[in-house]
Design a protein around this motif. Structure first.
Motif, mmCIF file in Angstrom:
data_model
loop_
_atom_site.group_PDB
_atom_site.id
_atom_site.type_symbol
_atom_site.label_atom_id
_atom_site.label_comp_id
_atom_site.label_asym_id
_atom_site.label_seq_id
_atom_site.Cartn_x
_atom_site.Cartn_y
_atom_site.Cartn_z
ATOM 1 N N LEU A 1 -4.916 3.160 -1.030
ATOM 2 C CA LEU A 1 -6.333 3.279 -1.355
ATOM 3 C C LEU A 1 -7.195 2.671 -0.256
ATOM 4 O O LEU A 1 -8.231 3.252 0.135
ATOM 5 C CB LEU A 1 -6.610 2.582 -2.691
ATOM 6 C CG LEU A 1 -8.066 2.567 -3.159
ATOM 7 C CD1 LEU A 1 -8.561 4.002 -3.365
ATOM 8 C CD2 LEU A 1 -8.216 1.760 -4.447
ATOM 9 N N GLU A 2 -6.766 1.510 0.280
ATOM 10 C CA GLU A 2 -7.540 0.879 1.356
ATOM 11 C C GLU A 2 -7.543 1.750 2.607
ATOM 12 O O GLU A 2 -8.586 1.881 3.265
ATOM 13 C CB GLU A 2 -6.931 -0.493 1.675
ATOM 14 C CG GLU A 2 -7.143 -1.518 0.566
ATOM 15 C CD GLU A 2 -6.435 -2.827 0.867
ATOM 16 O OE1 GLU A 2 -5.712 -2.878 1.888
ATOM 17 O OE2 GLU A 2 -6.600 -3.804 0.089
ATOM 18 N N GLU B 1 2.063 -1.039 -7.143
ATOM 19 C CA GLU B 1 0.643 -1.389 -7.105
ATOM 20 C C GLU B 1 0.198 -1.731 -5.690
ATOM 21 O O GLU B 1 -0.917 -1.360 -5.278
ATOM 22 C CB GLU B 1 0.380 -2.559 -8.053
ATOM 23 C CG GLU B 1 0.570 -2.215 -9.532
ATOM 24 C CD GLU B 1 0.390 -3.418 -10.428
ATOM 25 O OE1 GLU B 1 0.232 -4.541 -9.880
ATOM 26 O OE2 GLU B 1 0.402 -3.254 -11.658
ATOM 27 N N GLN B 2 1.078 -2.470 -4.950
ATOM 28 C CA GLN B 2 0.743 -2.816 -3.567
ATOM 29 C C GLN B 2 0.633 -1.565 -2.700
ATOM 30 O O GLN B 2 -0.307 -1.437 -1.893
ATOM 31 C CB GLN B 2 1.826 -3.764 -3.011
ATOM 32 C CG GLN B 2 1.590 -4.214 -1.589
ATOM 33 C CD GLN B 2 0.425 -5.165 -1.467
ATOM 34 O OE1 GLN B 2 -0.080 -5.677 -2.469
ATOM 35 N NE2 GLN B 2 -0.034 -5.393 -0.245
ATOM 36 N N GLU C 1 -0.012 1.449 -3.745
ATOM 37 C CA GLU C 1 -1.211 2.181 -4.150
ATOM 38 C C GLU C 1 -2.467 1.516 -3.587
ATOM 39 O O GLU C 1 -3.405 2.201 -3.175
ATOM 40 C CB GLU C 1 -1.282 2.239 -5.681
ATOM 41 C CG GLU C 1 -0.212 3.121 -6.303
ATOM 42 C CD GLU C 1 -0.245 3.061 -7.822
ATOM 43 O OE1 GLU C 1 -1.073 2.292 -8.346
ATOM 44 O OE2 GLU C 1 0.557 3.769 -8.473
ATOM 45 N N ARG C 2 -2.467 0.152 -3.608
ATOM 46 C CA ARG C 2 -3.644 -0.549 -3.070
ATOM 47 C C ARG C 2 -3.784 -0.307 -1.566
ATOM 48 O O ARG C 2 -4.896 -0.053 -1.077
ATOM 49 C CB ARG C 2 -3.500 -2.041 -3.366
ATOM 50 C CG ARG C 2 -4.722 -2.844 -2.945
ATOM 51 C CD ARG C 2 -4.716 -4.247 -3.540
ATOM 52 N NE ARG C 2 -3.485 -4.967 -3.229
ATOM 53 C CZ ARG C 2 -2.504 -5.219 -4.095
ATOM 54 N NH1 ARG C 2 -2.590 -4.767 -5.331
ATOM 55 N NH2 ARG C 2 -1.423 -5.885 -3.733
#
Length: 458
Positions: free
Chosen positions: A337-338, A330-331, A333-334
């Motif tokens: 994404l950022e 998730e990190q 991916e985050r």
């Protein structure tokens, strides 16, 4: 069933409910056949008649009762000075002779006479009971407070015979059985009959003997109660004592609390201790087996518990690893994404700046001719070394200088214009706080000036 039992008892005069039920069950609950068979002459000796409940209370005895303890039938055929075994039971007829032909002949000759006599006697008794029904006695003892019965007995016993005795278990009979079973101990039951002639001597001498007290306290769970109480009577019904003083030794055998010894009648302290030791020695193997089985069960349960704990710990560790991996995914991916959003935003900004550079060309005024009054000559040096030269009217806004530099292909997207010496920021960029920058004249730039552009994003 209860009605047939009552009719059978009234007709035959028997007080034993178990005997009545047994006879009816053996004849498929046919009342007439059961009565005829009971009253008929039989060669086998009849069972020892049990006293009625009222008579048991009058003498301090008991009858049949609860099924908490299974009886060990092997103990009921033993004779001993201490009162083991059954009472003598006679036969209605002499035993059939087997030693000679003469005896057999005598038996066959007298058989018709004896059968006739028996039939007449049974018929007479049958008619007599029809004309004069047997008066059934009402005797009911309802166990309402078994613990109270036990505690009252202990108090009365100590008031009468003193404190020197084996430690009584202060609980009901069922609780004592459960305690002995859980602790894997022998259980010694004492049924007290205060009216019996041998009771005082037994309590003052035998039960108060120090060696016996120490042995019982160290080896057994000791429970006692008076047969005149509801709880004591119920237990007497279960153990079916025949004489007093009465002791029964119970132990866990084959998963059930079983009577392994019955001591009926008076005995000396040494005799009682010896008998108890013999019973314990002969039946200790049952407790050894029970302890081994319990230990094995506990070991198995502990092993299973440990395995479950290890499995749960491994499961938690796997879940924690999976959770961390999920967090890392998730990190990542985050962050991705950022970064993608940042790149997209930067690209939008670049596209917007590129568009503005095209659109703001119109904001740059036409360059005045050389030698015209009020002209300032500006030389601009870009960060990468490119030199730009341009003439402006001193009455024009410094924003014209900003648009000129901004629209150049080599200029930074965000920049600042400064003078060389003394170093001073030229406020040429239109902003919210400075929407109308000053003119060249108002800023007092010299007619020929050298300006430097610095990249604010570098």
């Amino acid at each position: 069933g209860d009605e047939l039992n009552s009719m059978f008892q009234e007709v035959t005069g028997t007080e034993d409910l178990a005997e009545a039920r047994s006879q009816l069950e053996n004849h498929s609950w046919d009342l007439e056949a059961a009565v005829q068979d009971h009253l008929a002459l039989r060669e086998s000796p009849p069972p020892t008649p049990r006293a009625s409940p009222q008579e048991m209370v009058d003498r301090g005895g008991g009858g049949e009762g609860s099924g908490d303890v299974s009886r060990d039938d092997s103990d009921e055929g033993m004779d001993s000075p201490q009162g083991f075994g059954n009472t003598d039971r006679g036969s209605l007829f002499p035993a059939r002779p087997r030693s000679s032909l003469l005896s057999w002949g005598y038996y066959l000759i007298t058989l018709p006479f004896r059968l006739t006599l028996s039939s007449l006697s049974s018929l007479f008794f049958f008619v007599y009971r029809i004309v004069y029904p047997y008066p059934r006695r009402s005797f009911t003892l309802t166990v309402t407070d078994p613990l109270g019965d036990v505690l009252r007995f202990i108090g009365e016993y100590e008031n009468e015979y003193g404190q020197q005795h084996p430690a009584f278990f202060q609980g009901s009979y069922s609780q004592a059985l459960s305690h002995a079973k859980s602790e894997l101990k022998f259980m010694l039951v004492y049924l007290h009959c205060a009216d019996h002639q041998d009771t005082p001597v037994f309590c003052r001498t035998t039960l108060s003997d120090p060696n016996l007290v120490e042995y019982v306290n160290n080896t057994m769970v000791f429970w006692g109660c008076s047969v005149t109480t509801a709880e004591g009577y119920r237990v007497s019904q279960a153990l079916r004592e025949n004489a007093y003083p009465f002791l029964a030794l119970i132990v866990l055998r084959d998963g059930r609390m079983t009577v392994i010894g019955r001591l009926e009648g008076p005995s000396s302290p040494s005799q009682l201790t010896t008998q108890l030791q013999a019973f314990v020695r002969d039946n200790e193997a049952h407790l050894v087996v029970a302890r081994a089985e319990r230990q094995e069960r506990e070991l198995t349960a502990a092993l299973r518990l440990q395995q479950d704990e290890d499995y749960q710990e491994s499961l938690r560790a796997d879940q924690e690893k999976e959770r961390k991996k999920q967090q890392e995914r998730e990190q990542a991916e985050r962050i991705e994404l950022e970064e993608r959003e940042k790149e997209e935003d930067q690209q939008r900004q670049k596209d917007n700046i590129r568009r503005l550079k095209v659109e703001m060309v119109d904001n740059v005024p036409q360059e005045p001719e050389e030698g015209v009054d009020g002209v300032v000559h500006i030389v601009v040096k870009l960060p990468q070394g490119t030199r730009l030269e341009r003439r402006f009217l001193k009455t024009e806004s410094l924003s014209c200088l900003y648009y000129y530099i901004f629209c150049h292909p080599d200029s930074p997207d965000r920049f600042q214009v400064t003078t060389n010496f003394p170093r001073q920021v030229v406020p040429c960029e239109p902003t919210t706080s400075n929407p109308l920058p000053p003119t060249f004249e108002e800023f007092r730039l010299p007619p020929r000036s050298m300006l430097f552009v610095s990249d604010l994003d570098a």
